[in-house]
Design a protein around this motif. Structure first.
Motif, short mmCIF file in Angstrom:
data_model
loop_
_atom_site.label_atom_id
_atom_site.label_comp_id
_atom_site.label_asym_id
_atom_site.label_seq_id
_atom_site.Cartn_x
_atom_site.Cartn_y
_atom_site.Cartn_z
N ALA A 157 -30.64 0.82 -2.04
CA ALA A 157 -32.08 0.86 -2.30
C ALA A 157 -32.77 1.75 -1.27
O ALA A 157 -32.21 2.07 -0.22
CB ALA A 157 -32.65 -0.55 -2.25
N VAL A 158 -34.00 2.14 -1.60
CA VAL A 158 -34.80 2.89 -0.64
C VAL A 158 -35.95 2.05 -0.09
O VAL A 158 -36.64 2.46 0.84
CB VAL A 158 -35.34 4.20 -1.25
CG1 VAL A 158 -34.19 5.11 -1.67
CG2 VAL A 158 -36.26 3.92 -2.43
N ASN A 159 -36.16 0.89 -0.69
CA ASN A 159 -37.18 -0.04 -0.19
C ASN A 159 -36.78 -1.45 -0.60
O ASN A 159 -36.35 -1.67 -1.74
CB ASN A 159 -38.56 0.31 -0.75
CG ASN A 159 -39.67 -0.53 -0.13
OD1 ASN A 159 -39.50 -1.13 0.92
ND2 ASN A 159 -40.81 -0.56 -0.78
N VAL A 160 -36.94 -2.38 0.31
CA VAL A 160 -36.60 -3.79 0.06
C VAL A 160 -37.74 -4.66 0.53
O VAL A 160 -38.34 -4.41 1.59
CB VAL A 160 -35.30 -4.19 0.80
CG1 VAL A 160 -35.07 -5.70 0.70
CG2 VAL A 160 -34.10 -3.44 0.25
N GLY A 161 -38.08 -5.67 -0.25
CA GLY A 161 -39.10 -6.64 0.15
C GLY A 161 -38.70 -8.03 -0.26
O GLY A 161 -37.79 -8.22 -1.07
N GLY A 162 -39.38 -9.01 0.31
CA GLY A 162 -39.06 -10.40 0.02
C GLY A 162 -40.27 -11.19 -0.44
O GLY A 162 -41.20 -10.66 -1.05
N VAL A 163 -40.27 -12.48 -0.12
CA VAL A 163 -41.29 -13.42 -0.59
C VAL A 163 -42.43 -13.50 0.41
O VAL A 163 -42.21 -13.66 1.62
CB VAL A 163 -40.68 -14.81 -0.79
CG1 VAL A 163 -41.76 -15.81 -1.20
CG2 VAL A 163 -39.57 -14.77 -1.83
N PHE A 198 -38.36 0.34 4.29
CA PHE A 198 -38.14 1.63 3.65
C PHE A 198 -37.08 2.45 4.38
O PHE A 198 -36.99 2.41 5.61
CB PHE A 198 -39.42 2.47 3.67
CG PHE A 198 -40.57 1.95 2.88
CD1 PHE A 198 -40.81 2.39 1.59
CD2 PHE A 198 -41.47 1.05 3.44
CE1 PHE A 198 -41.90 1.95 0.86
CE2 PHE A 198 -42.58 0.60 2.73
CZ PHE A 198 -42.79 1.05 1.43
N ARG A 199 -36.39 3.27 3.60
CA ARG A 199 -35.72 4.41 4.19
C ARG A 199 -36.81 5.47 4.44
O ARG A 199 -37.54 5.84 3.51
CB ARG A 199 -34.65 4.96 3.25
CG ARG A 199 -33.49 3.99 2.99
CD ARG A 199 -32.44 4.63 2.12
NE ARG A 199 -31.45 3.66 1.68
CZ ARG A 199 -30.32 3.37 2.35
NH1 ARG A 199 -30.06 4.01 3.47
NH2 ARG A 199 -29.48 2.46 1.88
N VAL A 212 -36.38 0.18 -5.73
CA VAL A 212 -37.11 -0.80 -4.95
C VAL A 212 -36.50 -2.17 -5.26
O VAL A 212 -36.40 -2.55 -6.43
CB VAL A 212 -38.61 -0.79 -5.30
CG1 VAL A 212 -39.36 -1.86 -4.50
CG2 VAL A 212 -39.21 0.59 -5.03
N TRP A 213 -36.08 -2.88 -4.24
CA TRP A 213 -35.29 -4.10 -4.43
C TRP A 213 -36.04 -5.32 -3.91
O TRP A 213 -36.60 -5.30 -2.82
CB TRP A 213 -33.95 -3.97 -3.71
CG TRP A 213 -32.97 -5.05 -4.05
CD1 TRP A 213 -32.73 -6.20 -3.35
CD2 TRP A 213 -32.08 -5.08 -5.17
NE1 TRP A 213 -31.76 -6.95 -3.97
CE2 TRP A 213 -31.34 -6.28 -5.09
CE3 TRP A 213 -31.85 -4.21 -6.23
CZ2 TRP A 213 -30.37 -6.62 -6.03
CZ3 TRP A 213 -30.89 -4.55 -7.18
CH2 TRP A 213 -30.17 -5.75 -7.07
N PHE A 214 -36.04 -6.39 -4.71
CA PHE A 214 -36.60 -7.67 -4.29
C PHE A 214 -35.48 -8.61 -3.88
O PHE A 214 -34.53 -8.80 -4.63
CB PHE A 214 -37.41 -8.31 -5.42
CG PHE A 214 -37.83 -9.73 -5.15
CD1 PHE A 214 -38.78 -10.00 -4.18
CD2 PHE A 214 -37.26 -10.79 -5.85
CE1 PHE A 214 -39.16 -11.32 -3.92
CE2 PHE A 214 -37.64 -12.09 -5.59
CZ PHE A 214 -38.59 -12.36 -4.62
#
Length: 333
Positions: free
Chosen positions: A105-111, A156-157, A190-192
């Motif tokens: 992924a190039v961006n990861v986010g959570g809760v 982010f990358r 973009v990954w959750f």
């Protein structure tokens, strides 16, 4: 981290970042707006205490401009967008970078898990944590890991941000969603990841909540005007709600003064008001995070939901008709 009038939250937010258990090098760049409280003094004190804390000026005060300046001043290949109203879990950086690698992924986010210290803030937090409040975006609930349209406090990358030109300085709210849309259109994932958690402290009064959501709804309409079908359907719901409630109120006023008979086909418009009231009543019974303790909490929860919906919807209609103009989130002023 963009900073403006955050003296009640800034130090704790920065210390949770410095306490990350990530083994690699890290720094935090604070973009300081023209605060009227002690935020800048607190930031300077933190920078004097720890060389990993760096400061840049953001005289325009706008979030996307401050983020761009902070990113430009930073030096590492991973950029984490953080917020002064948020506190990261200790493993946030380590787990997020692992997810970047694992899912290409190039961006990861959570809760985003909203919390509150006083009754009104806790009621607002319940609205944030429920699909009845903000419409069910992945990062407002536990959800399932996978590709997402956006990420809360993205990891982010750096190359992905630079490839699309960074944050758009002309988008004053919804800037994260807009950046992530451009990243996805450029082929990035973009990954959750629900294993990532962030505590978010929302506004502490209904007045500030209303100002925040009015600006948010206005700028969401700007994004609808620009990107049209790329916007999920849920972004249109609050505006439609405000139109329906206004129509019901208008018919009710005309019936009250005798211009329209009490029994007329126009009375069907009152179903919107009745249905919304019933929906709020049902939603309040389902809110549980943070827990509700008695009738006062339930009443505050209902007020929070109504403030969110109506303010967002009114802003959306204004933005559709007139654009963003100079609309800013005055709850931060």
């Amino acid at each position: 981290m963009p900073v403006l009038n955050e003296e009640g939250y800034l130090e704790r937010a920065v210390r949770t970042i410095l306490a990350q258990d990530y083994a690699g090098e890290k720094e935090i760049v604070l973009a300081l707006g023209p605060s009227r409280d002690r935020s800048s003094d607190i930031a300077r004190g933190l920078a004097a205490e720890d060389a990993r804390v760096r400061l840049v000026d953001n005289p325009e005060r706008h979030i996307p401009i401050g983020l761009n300046r902070a990113i430009e001043a930073s030096s590492h290949p991973v950029v984490i967008r953080v917020d002064a109203h948020s506190e990261l879990t200790t493993d946030y950086t380590r787990a997020g970078i692992a997810a970047l690698r694992a899912h290409d992924a190039v961006n990861v986010g959570g809760v985003m898990r909203a919390a509150g210290r006083k009754p009104v803030q806790r009621a607002i937090a319940r609205g944030y944590n429920s699909p009845f409040g903000l419409g069910g975006g992945a990062y407002h609930g536990d959800g399932t890991a996978g590709p997402a349209e956006s990420a809360y406090l993205g990891i982010f990358r750096r190359a992905a941000i630079e490839a699309v030109g960074g944050y758009d300085p002309g988008i004053l709210r919804g800037e994260d969603w807009e950046l992530n849309l451009r990243i996805r259109r450029a082929g990035g994932t973009v990954w959750f990841d629900p294993a990532l958690g962030v505590t978010y402290w929302p506004r502490g009064s209904f007045r500030d909540l209303s100002r925040q959501f009015l600006a948010t709804g206005t700028w969401r309409a700007v994004l609808v005007r620009r990107y049209r079908g790329a916007n999920p359907w849920r972004f249109f719901a609050p505006g439609a709600l405000v139109v329906a409630l206004a129509a019901s109120a208008g018919v009710g006023a005309l019936q009250l003064i005798g211009v329209l008979p009490r029994r007329s086909p126009w009375s069907l418009l009152h179903l919107a008001s009745a249905g919304y009231a019933a929906g709020i009543g049902f939603a309040v019974t389902r809110l549980s995070d943070p827990p509700q303790r008695g009738p006062r909490d339930r009443a505050l929860s209902g007020a929070a939901l109504i403030t969110m919906h109506v303010s967002w919807g009114a802003g959306f209609l204004r933005g559709i008709l007139f654009g963003g103009g100079r609309t800013v989130d005055t709850s931060r002023a």
